[in-house]
Design a protein around this motif. Structure first.
Motif, PDB file in Angstrom:
ATOM      1  N   TYR A 281      53.037  -2.717  21.272  1.00  0.00           N
ATOM      2  CA  TYR A 281      51.839  -2.132  21.868  1.00  0.00           C
ATOM      3  C   TYR A 281      52.250  -0.782  22.452  1.00  0.00           C
ATOM      4  O   TYR A 281      53.092  -0.722  23.354  1.00  0.00           O
ATOM      5  CB  TYR A 281      51.260  -3.039  22.953  1.00  0.00           C
ATOM      6  CG  TYR A 281      50.156  -2.381  23.759  1.00  0.00           C
ATOM      7  CD1 TYR A 281      48.857  -2.268  23.246  1.00  0.00           C
ATOM      8  CD2 TYR A 281      50.411  -1.855  25.026  1.00  0.00           C
ATOM      9  CE1 TYR A 281      47.860  -1.648  23.978  1.00  0.00           C
ATOM     10  CE2 TYR A 281      49.408  -1.241  25.762  1.00  0.00           C
ATOM     11  CZ  TYR A 281      48.137  -1.136  25.236  1.00  0.00           C
ATOM     12  OH  TYR A 281      47.143  -0.518  25.961  1.00  0.00           O
ATOM     13  N   LYS A 282      51.671   0.292  21.932  1.00  0.00           N
ATOM     14  CA  LYS A 282      52.045   1.646  22.347  1.00  0.00           C
ATOM     15  C   LYS A 282      53.562   1.805  22.222  1.00  0.00           C
ATOM     16  O   LYS A 282      54.131   1.549  21.167  1.00  0.00           O
ATOM     17  CB  LYS A 282      51.510   1.941  23.746  1.00  0.00           C
ATOM     18  CG  LYS A 282      49.980   2.012  23.778  1.00  0.00           C
ATOM     19  CD  LYS A 282      49.459   2.546  25.088  1.00  0.00           C
ATOM     20  CE  LYS A 282      47.933   2.722  25.028  1.00  0.00           C
ATOM     21  NZ  LYS A 282      47.378   3.239  26.281  1.00  0.00           N
TER      22      LYS A 282
ATOM     23  N   SER B 289      52.308 -12.458  22.004  1.00  0.00           N
ATOM     24  CA  SER B 289      50.867 -12.181  22.009  1.00  0.00           C
ATOM     25  C   SER B 289      50.148 -13.390  21.440  1.00  0.00           C
ATOM     26  O   SER B 289      50.733 -14.194  20.705  1.00  0.00           O
ATOM     27  CB  SER B 289      50.528 -10.932  21.185  1.00  0.00           C
ATOM     28  OG  SER B 289      50.608 -11.206  19.801  1.00  0.00           O
TER      29      SER B 289
ATOM     30  N   PHE C 183      48.542 -10.051  25.767  1.00  0.00           N
ATOM     31  CA  PHE C 183      49.956  -9.711  25.703  1.00  0.00           C
ATOM     32  C   PHE C 183      50.671 -10.404  26.858  1.00  0.00           C
ATOM     33  O   PHE C 183      50.139 -10.461  27.978  1.00  0.00           O
ATOM     34  CB  PHE C 183      50.174  -8.201  25.807  1.00  0.00           C
ATOM     35  CG  PHE C 183      49.615  -7.438  24.649  1.00  0.00           C
ATOM     36  CD1 PHE C 183      50.149  -7.595  23.377  1.00  0.00           C
ATOM     37  CD2 PHE C 183      48.552  -6.562  24.825  1.00  0.00           C
ATOM     38  CE1 PHE C 183      49.632  -6.884  22.298  1.00  0.00           C
ATOM     39  CE2 PHE C 183      48.037  -5.846  23.758  1.00  0.00           C
ATOM     40  CZ  PHE C 183      48.571  -6.018  22.484  1.00  0.00           C
TER      41      PHE C 183
ATOM     42  N   GLU D  72      52.416  -0.750  31.210  1.00  0.00           N
ATOM     43  CA  GLU D  72      51.685  -0.831  29.946  1.00  0.00           C
ATOM     44  C   GLU D  72      50.829  -2.097  29.860  1.00  0.00           C
ATOM     45  O   GLU D  72      49.819  -2.103  29.159  1.00  0.00           O
ATOM     46  CB  GLU D  72      52.648  -0.716  28.773  1.00  0.00           C
ATOM     47  CG  GLU D  72      53.259   0.679  28.716  1.00  0.00           C
ATOM     48  CD  GLU D  72      53.715   1.100  27.340  1.00  0.00           C
ATOM     49  OE1 GLU D  72      53.954   0.224  26.487  1.00  0.00           O
ATOM     50  OE2 GLU D  72      53.829   2.327  27.118  1.00  0.00           O
TER      51      GLU D  72
ATOM     52  N   ALA E  61      46.911  -2.081  28.984  1.00  0.00           N
ATOM     53  CA  ALA E  61      46.312  -3.019  28.037  1.00  0.00           C
ATOM     54  C   ALA E  61      45.064  -3.673  28.624  1.00  0.00           C
ATOM     55  O   ALA E  61      44.046  -3.828  27.938  1.00  0.00           O
ATOM     56  CB  ALA E  61      47.330  -4.087  27.644  1.00  0.00           C
TER      57      ALA E  61
ATOM     58  N   GLU F 248      42.147  -1.487  28.511  1.00  0.00           N
ATOM     59  CA  GLU F 248      41.608  -1.331  27.163  1.00  0.00           C
ATOM     60  C   GLU F 248      40.953  -2.614  26.645  1.00  0.00           C
ATOM     61  O   GLU F 248      40.561  -2.682  25.481  1.00  0.00           O
ATOM     62  CB  GLU F 248      42.720  -0.894  26.210  1.00  0.00           C
ATOM     63  CG  GLU F 248      43.210   0.521  26.499  1.00  0.00           C
ATOM     64  CD  GLU F 248      44.237   1.001  25.482  1.00  0.00           C
ATOM     65  OE1 GLU F 248      44.560   0.240  24.546  1.00  0.00           O
ATOM     66  OE2 GLU F 248      44.700   2.144  25.625  1.00  0.00           O
TER      67      GLU F 248
ATOM     68  N   TYR G  21      42.282  -5.870  26.748  1.00  0.00           N
ATOM     69  CA  TYR G  21      43.162  -6.990  26.438  1.00  0.00           C
ATOM     70  C   TYR G  21      43.387  -7.850  27.689  1.00  0.00           C
ATOM     71  O   TYR G  21      43.149  -7.410  28.819  1.00  0.00           O
ATOM     72  CB  TYR G  21      44.522  -6.498  25.949  1.00  0.00           C
ATOM     73  CG  TYR G  21      44.494  -5.722  24.657  1.00  0.00           C
ATOM     74  CD1 TYR G  21      44.548  -6.374  23.433  1.00  0.00           C
ATOM     75  CD2 TYR G  21      44.435  -4.331  24.664  1.00  0.00           C
ATOM     76  CE1 TYR G  21      44.543  -5.654  22.241  1.00  0.00           C
ATOM     77  CE2 TYR G  21      44.417  -3.599  23.484  1.00  0.00           C
ATOM     78  CZ  TYR G  21      44.474  -4.273  22.271  1.00  0.00           C
ATOM     79  OH  TYR G  21      44.466  -3.565  21.094  1.00  0.00           O
TER      80      TYR G  21
ATOM     81  N   ALA H 264      46.428  -9.808  29.916  1.00  0.00           N
ATOM     82  CA  ALA H 264      47.856  -9.552  30.130  1.00  0.00           C
ATOM     83  C   ALA H 264      48.432 -10.557  31.122  1.00  0.00           C
ATOM     84  O   ALA H 264      47.789 -10.900  32.120  1.00  0.00           O
ATOM     85  CB  ALA H 264      48.079  -8.128  30.625  1.00  0.00           C
TER      86      ALA H 264
END
Length: 237
Positions: free
Chosen positions: A109-110, A117, A128, A158, A162, A165, A167, A169
């Protein structure tokens, strides 16, 4: 889980990866499977357990996988926590409320690569998950990290991105010993990681911890352990 196990007596640590251990009636340079300092564990005379490699071409015959501290056996294999948590998700032992499917390991991821995941059927989104192994303990309280970790801070930052965006985590700390009461961030060891972890919690990253049942040749998930960010623990370690 581990095979070909030998008991040893720890003599000294050379560097992050190598130590001198008395094993099988001789002194051997052995591989350490943990780059944390572990200075409270790696003391001269400490009882430890090693796995002997079956590869005759390996430079070190043995890998140090666990050691005793005050009669408690601590697993020191930094590679095993990912496997333990992955298997626990697959077997439905943890996070079953999210109904995980499409469970994968080592997912990019990035600029990061997260440990695990999965797709949550219950929440209809991808998650994630990052796993951190814990071996630093004092009077029933454990802390992470045991050494400064810029990589760990990057992972926390990060995971927050996520979440923003869309997601899910999660951070799971696998405590590589049993009978602990609490996990705390080790502020005095790495304030940047601690602040990043606190920020992750504030931004809806789920923070979890589990202890383990450890024997000389095995480690398995045990029970969930509380995580505290209280100010009173800031200078505990």
């Amino acid at each position: 889980m581990y095979t070909n196990i030998f008991k040893g007596i720890f003599i000294k640590r050379y560097n992050r990866f190598l130590a001198l251990v008395y094993v099988n009636n001789r002194l051997e340079t052995v591989h350490i499977k943990n780059t944390s300092r572990c200075s409270e564990i790696f003391l001269p005379g400490t009882l430890c357990y090693l796995e002997k490699s079956l590869n005759p071409n390996r430079k070190t015959k043995y890998s140090l996988i666990s050691a005793e501290k005050n009669g408690m056996l601590i697993n020191l294999d930094s590679q095993i926590p990912n496997e333990i948590i992955y298997n626990a998700i697959v077997e439905g032992k943890i996070l079953s409320n999210l109904k995980p499917t499409e469970i994968k390991r080592e997912v990019k991821y990035k600029s990061s690569r997260f440990d695990i995941s999965f797709f949550s059927e219950n929440e209809n989104k991808e998650y994630f998950l990052e796993v951190k192994g814990v071996s630093l303990e004092k009077n029933g309280i454990v802390a992470f990290p045991g050494s400064p970790t810029s990589r760990g801070k990057k992972h926390m930052d990060e995971l927050v991105e996520a979440v923003k965006e869309g997601y899910g985590a999660i951070v799971v700390f696998l405590i590589q010993m049993k009978n602990v009461d609490l996990l705390i961030p080790n502020y005095n060891m790495d304030k940047d990681f601690t602040n990043a972890l606190i920020n992750a919690k504030k931004n809806n990253v789920l923070i979890m911890a589990y202890d383990s049942l450890v024997t000389k040749d095995n480690i398995e998930l045990n029970k969930e352990v509380p995580v505290s960010f209280e100010e009173k623990y800031r200078n505990y370690f």
